[in-house]
Each structure stands twice: as C-alpha cells, then as structure tokens.
Scaffold this motif. Structure first.
Motif, PDB file in Angstrom:
ATOM      1  N   MET A 212       0.795  -1.252  -0.132  1.00  0.00           N
ATOM      2  CA  MET A 212      -0.140  -0.102  -0.178  1.00  0.00           C
ATOM      3  C   MET A 212       0.923   1.249   0.012  1.00  0.00           C
ATOM      4  N   VAL A 213       2.025   1.201   0.627  1.00  0.00           N
ATOM      5  CA  VAL A 213       2.919   2.400   0.907  1.00  0.00           C
ATOM      6  C   VAL A 213       4.243   2.148   0.095  1.00  0.00           C
ATOM      7  N   SER A 214       4.382   3.361  -0.585  1.00  0.00           N
ATOM      8  CA  SER A 214       5.774   3.591  -1.316  1.00  0.00           C
ATOM      9  C   SER A 214       6.968   3.491  -0.275  1.00  0.00           C
ATOM     10  N   LEU A 215       8.024   2.773  -0.284  1.00  0.00           N
ATOM     11  CA  LEU A 215       9.272   2.783   0.327  1.00  0.00           C
ATOM     12  C   LEU A 215      10.266   3.731  -0.373  1.00  0.00           C
ATOM     13  N   PHE A 216      10.903   3.272  -1.475  1.00  0.00           N
ATOM     14  CA  PHE A 216      11.830   4.016  -2.177  1.00  0.00           C
ATOM     15  C   PHE A 216      12.185   3.437  -3.674  1.00  0.00           C
ATOM     16  N   PRO A 217      12.708   4.275  -4.473  1.00  0.00           N
ATOM     17  CA  PRO A 217      12.552   3.608  -5.958  1.00  0.00           C
ATOM     18  C   PRO A 217      13.822   2.236  -5.902  1.00  0.00           C
ATOM     19  N   VAL A 218      13.697   1.718  -6.927  1.00  0.00           N
ATOM     20  CA  VAL A 218      14.620   0.516  -7.314  1.00  0.00           C
ATOM     21  C   VAL A 218      16.061   1.052  -7.232  1.00  0.00           C
ATOM     22  N   LYS A 219      16.286   2.146  -8.027  1.00  0.00           N
ATOM     23  CA  LYS A 219      17.689   2.938  -8.342  1.00  0.00           C
ATOM     24  C   LYS A 219      18.213   3.360  -7.219  1.00  0.00           C
ATOM     25  N   ASP A 220      17.555   3.592  -5.992  1.00  0.00           N
ATOM     26  CA  ASP A 220      18.321   3.832  -4.831  1.00  0.00           C
ATOM     27  C   ASP A 220      18.903   2.420  -3.963  1.00  0.00           C
ATOM     28  N   VAL A 221      18.526   1.533  -4.278  1.00  0.00           N
ATOM     29  CA  VAL A 221      19.300   0.202  -3.848  1.00  0.00           C
ATOM     30  C   VAL A 221      20.507  -0.400  -4.305  1.00  0.00           C
ATOM     31  N   TYR A 222      21.299  -0.774  -3.547  1.00  0.00           N
ATOM     32  CA  TYR A 222      22.638  -1.183  -3.895  1.00  0.00           C
ATOM     33  C   TYR A 222      22.304  -2.577  -4.540  1.00  0.00           C
ATOM     34  N   ALA A 223      21.756  -3.527  -3.973  1.00  0.00           N
ATOM     35  CA  ALA A 223      21.499  -5.005  -4.331  1.00  0.00           C
ATOM     36  C   ALA A 223      20.376  -5.510  -3.829  1.00  0.00           C
ATOM     37  N   VAL A 224      19.660  -6.564  -4.388  1.00  0.00           N
ATOM     38  CA  VAL A 224      18.543  -7.459  -4.446  1.00  0.00           C
ATOM     39  C   VAL A 224      19.061  -8.862  -4.054  1.00  0.00           C
ATOM     40  N   TYR A 225      18.697  -9.556  -3.216  1.00  0.00           N
ATOM     41  CA  TYR A 225      19.057 -11.033  -3.008  1.00  0.00           C
ATOM     42  C   TYR A 225      17.732 -11.711  -2.820  1.00  0.00           C
ATOM     43  N   THR A 226      17.521 -12.317  -3.943  1.00  0.00           N
ATOM     44  CA  THR A 226      16.294 -13.271  -3.984  1.00  0.00           C
ATOM     45  C   THR A 226      16.644 -14.770  -4.555  1.00  0.00           C
ATOM     46  N   ASP A 227      15.551 -15.128  -5.167  1.00  0.00           N
ATOM     47  CA  ASP A 227      15.604 -16.785  -5.500  1.00  0.00           C
ATOM     48  C   ASP A 227      15.539 -16.802  -7.157  1.00  0.00           C
ATOM     49  N   SER A 228      15.932 -18.063  -7.191  1.00  0.00           N
ATOM     50  CA  SER A 228      15.811 -18.231  -8.916  1.00  0.00           C
ATOM     51  C   SER A 228      14.608 -17.918  -9.584  1.00  0.00           C
ATOM     52  N   LYS A 229      13.428 -18.079  -8.901  1.00  0.00           N
ATOM     53  CA  LYS A 229      12.088 -17.968  -9.657  1.00  0.00           C
ATOM     54  C   LYS A 229      11.864 -16.407  -9.808  1.00  0.00           C
ATOM     55  N   CYS A 230      12.520 -15.491  -9.537  1.00  0.00           N
ATOM     56  CA  CYS A 230      12.432 -14.077  -9.996  1.00  0.00           C
ATOM     57  C   CYS A 230      12.164 -14.018 -11.495  1.00  0.00           C
ATOM     58  N   PRO A 231      11.165 -13.415 -11.674  1.00  0.00           N
ATOM     59  CA  PRO A 231      10.638 -13.035 -13.070  1.00  0.00           C
ATOM     60  C   PRO A 231      11.981 -12.431 -13.822  1.00  0.00           C
ATOM     61  N   GLN A 232      12.251 -12.716 -15.350  1.00  0.00           N
ATOM     62  CA  GLN A 232      13.261 -12.017 -15.795  1.00  0.00           C
ATOM     63  C   GLN A 232      12.903 -10.682 -16.146  1.00  0.00           C
ATOM     64  N   SER A 233      11.458 -10.391 -16.225  1.00  0.00           N
ATOM     65  CA  SER A 233      11.320  -8.872 -16.425  1.00  0.00           C
ATOM     66  C   SER A 233      11.575  -8.111 -14.981  1.00  0.00           C
ATOM     67  N   VAL A 234      11.519  -8.586 -13.931  1.00  0.00           N
ATOM     68  CA  VAL A 234      11.825  -7.947 -12.767  1.00  0.00           C
ATOM     69  C   VAL A 234      13.552  -7.893 -12.750  1.00  0.00           C
ATOM     70  N   ILE A 235      14.094  -8.830 -12.950  1.00  0.00           N
ATOM     71  CA  ILE A 235      15.741  -8.830 -13.194  1.00  0.00           C
ATOM     72  C   ILE A 235      16.254  -7.885 -14.300  1.00  0.00           C
ATOM     73  N   ASP A 236      15.559  -7.626 -15.274  1.00  0.00           N
ATOM     74  CA  ASP A 236      15.899  -6.671 -16.265  1.00  0.00           C
ATOM     75  C   ASP A 236      15.524  -5.207 -15.712  1.00  0.00           C
ATOM     76  N   MET A 237      14.645  -4.983 -14.953  1.00  0.00           N
ATOM     77  CA  MET A 237      14.290  -3.689 -14.557  1.00  0.00           C
ATOM     78  C   MET A 237      15.367  -3.395 -13.341  1.00  0.00           C
ATOM     79  N   PHE A 238      15.779  -4.389 -12.636  1.00  0.00           N
ATOM     80  CA  PHE A 238      16.798  -4.052 -11.452  1.00  0.00           C
ATOM     81  C   PHE A 238      18.209  -3.736 -12.268  1.00  0.00           C
TER      82      PHE A 238
END
Length: 253
Positions: A212-238
C-alpha cells in the motif's frame, strides 16, 4: 517442523484458508495424518483450525512467516551474509529474511553491531555471542513485534551503518519497493537514510504483488538478494537501474 509440515504451511499461506479434506488430498495423506500435523502446528501458534478449515495464524507474525518459503529465505540469508564482515555495523528491518540473516551473522561473524527495531529479531538471536545487538526504542506494534514512531526515529538518527538490510511487501510496475503499513514504511526509509548501502532481501513471491505504501525507488538500492524464481522482467528492471541482482543461480557465480 518436518518437511511435510513445511509444505502444509506453504499451501495454507498461499490459499489463506483451505478445507482440511482438500489439504489432505494435495499432500496425499489421510485426513487422520493431516489433522495430527495441523494439531501440532496449531500448538506452536502457526495455524488455526476453524470448522473444518485451516488458516494461517497472524500473517504479520515473523516467526510464522519464517516458515513460508523457508528454504528460499534461508538460502538468501546464507548468500547475503557474505556482504557482512567482522566488525561491521548493520541495520536490520523486521522481515523474515532479515531474521534468518541475523542468525547467520551471529553464527559466522564476530564483533558485528546489529541495530534493529525488531523485538523478535533481538530475542531470536540471543545471546548473540561475540556480537552486539542494539534494539531501537519506540512505540510497539504488538502484532509485528517492532518499534515505530518519533522515539524510534530519534534513535535511528544517532547511527550510521555500512549496510541496511530490508525486506519488502511488494513492488510497483514503475519500480518502487512498497510496504503494507505506513508506520513501518517510515522506519524503513529512515533506516535507509543512515546506511551507505541498502540491500533488499526477499523471496520472489513478493514481486507478484504491490504493497500500500511506497518505500523507495529501485534505483536507490545497491543490491537485491532473491531466489531463482524471480521473473526475468523484474531482473531486467533491476539491471537497467544499476542494481546488483543475486538469485543464487550458477550463472552469477
């Protein structure tokens, strides 16, 4: 919990509410067996049974959420701890991945100062031998077991850290991380402002929803640690926003 009970908890989490008979069919066990499992899980406060149905108990309870996508979260924590060195100062938000990371820090590192607003994490990793835990004061959100409000903000302002580790409740199509509650979102933004780097730890299921609430934009993050099921479209955005992505896949090694 055993492997079958972990699977049961995952199904209940996905379905929100499920008939006991249908759950037995999905697990391929008898209703007698499934009821024994549910009774054991209910005794630990993980689920509730109501009129032939099973449902998750307190979705915001960190202890319960630890067991949802547990293997993925544990793998994320074990990879993310490589970012922490002996003697580091870090801030941890209250997410379940962060709780597992705190376990790994205490198990593998020395002289790390862990600053958190999560009462659950502070208690979960005690006695935190060879490391220090600072619990930020403030008003308690009892269901979440976290501190929030002006006193928490004041406490956060006293510190600078190397890394802020945080979870997320979702992401927008435009690339903003989100939270489900305003009070916790405010704390997360303030913690981020006191860190050299921000690292998001989350299983990939969060990328299919939006909080519901915005935190911060992706560009302000150094890294994302997730799992292998992460959608390719999301990886591309990162990648397009200069964010390091770690899914644990061999291609990244």
């Amino acid at each position: 919990m055993n492997e079958r009970q972990l699977k049961i908890l995952q199904i209940i989490s996905d379905e929100q509410k499920i008939e006991v008979g249908r759950l037995a069919e999905m697990i391929d066990v008898s209703q007698v067996t499934i009821r024994k499992d549910l009774a054991a899980m209910e005794s630990h406060g993980l689920i509730k049974r109501q009129y032939g149905y099973a449902l998750l108990n307190a979705q915001y309870n960190t202890q319960n959420r630890l067991f949802v996508h547990y293997s993925e979260k544990l793998d994320i924590a074990r990879r993310a701890v490589e970012l922490v060195e002996d003697g580091d100062n870090v801030m941890l938000e209250s997410g379940s991945c962060c709780a597992l990371l705190a376990e790994e820090i205490v198990r593998q590192r020395k002289n790390v100062t862990i600053i958190t607003h999560s009462v659950f994490i502070a208690n979960h990793i005690r006695p935190a031998a060879n490391n220090q835990v600072i619990l930020l004061g403030g008003s308690m959100l009892m269901e979440h077991m976290v501190t929030v409000g002006p006193l928490t903000s004041e406490a956060i302002s006293r510190f600078y850290v190397n890394i802020f580790f945080t979870g997320t409740d979702g992401i927008t199509p435009h690339g903003d991380f989100t939270a489900d509650r305003l009070e916790t979102a405010n704390v997360m933004r303030e913690m981020k402002s006191r860190a050299r780097k921000t690292v998001v730890l989350t299983d990939s299921s969060k990328f299919s929803r939006q909080g519901m609430v915005s935190l911060f934009p992706v560009k302000d993050v150094y890294a994302v640690y997730t799992d292998s099921k992460c959608p390719q479209s999301v990886i591309d955005m990162f990648n397009e926003n200069g964010v390091l992505v770690n899914t644990g896949s061999k291609e990244e090694e």
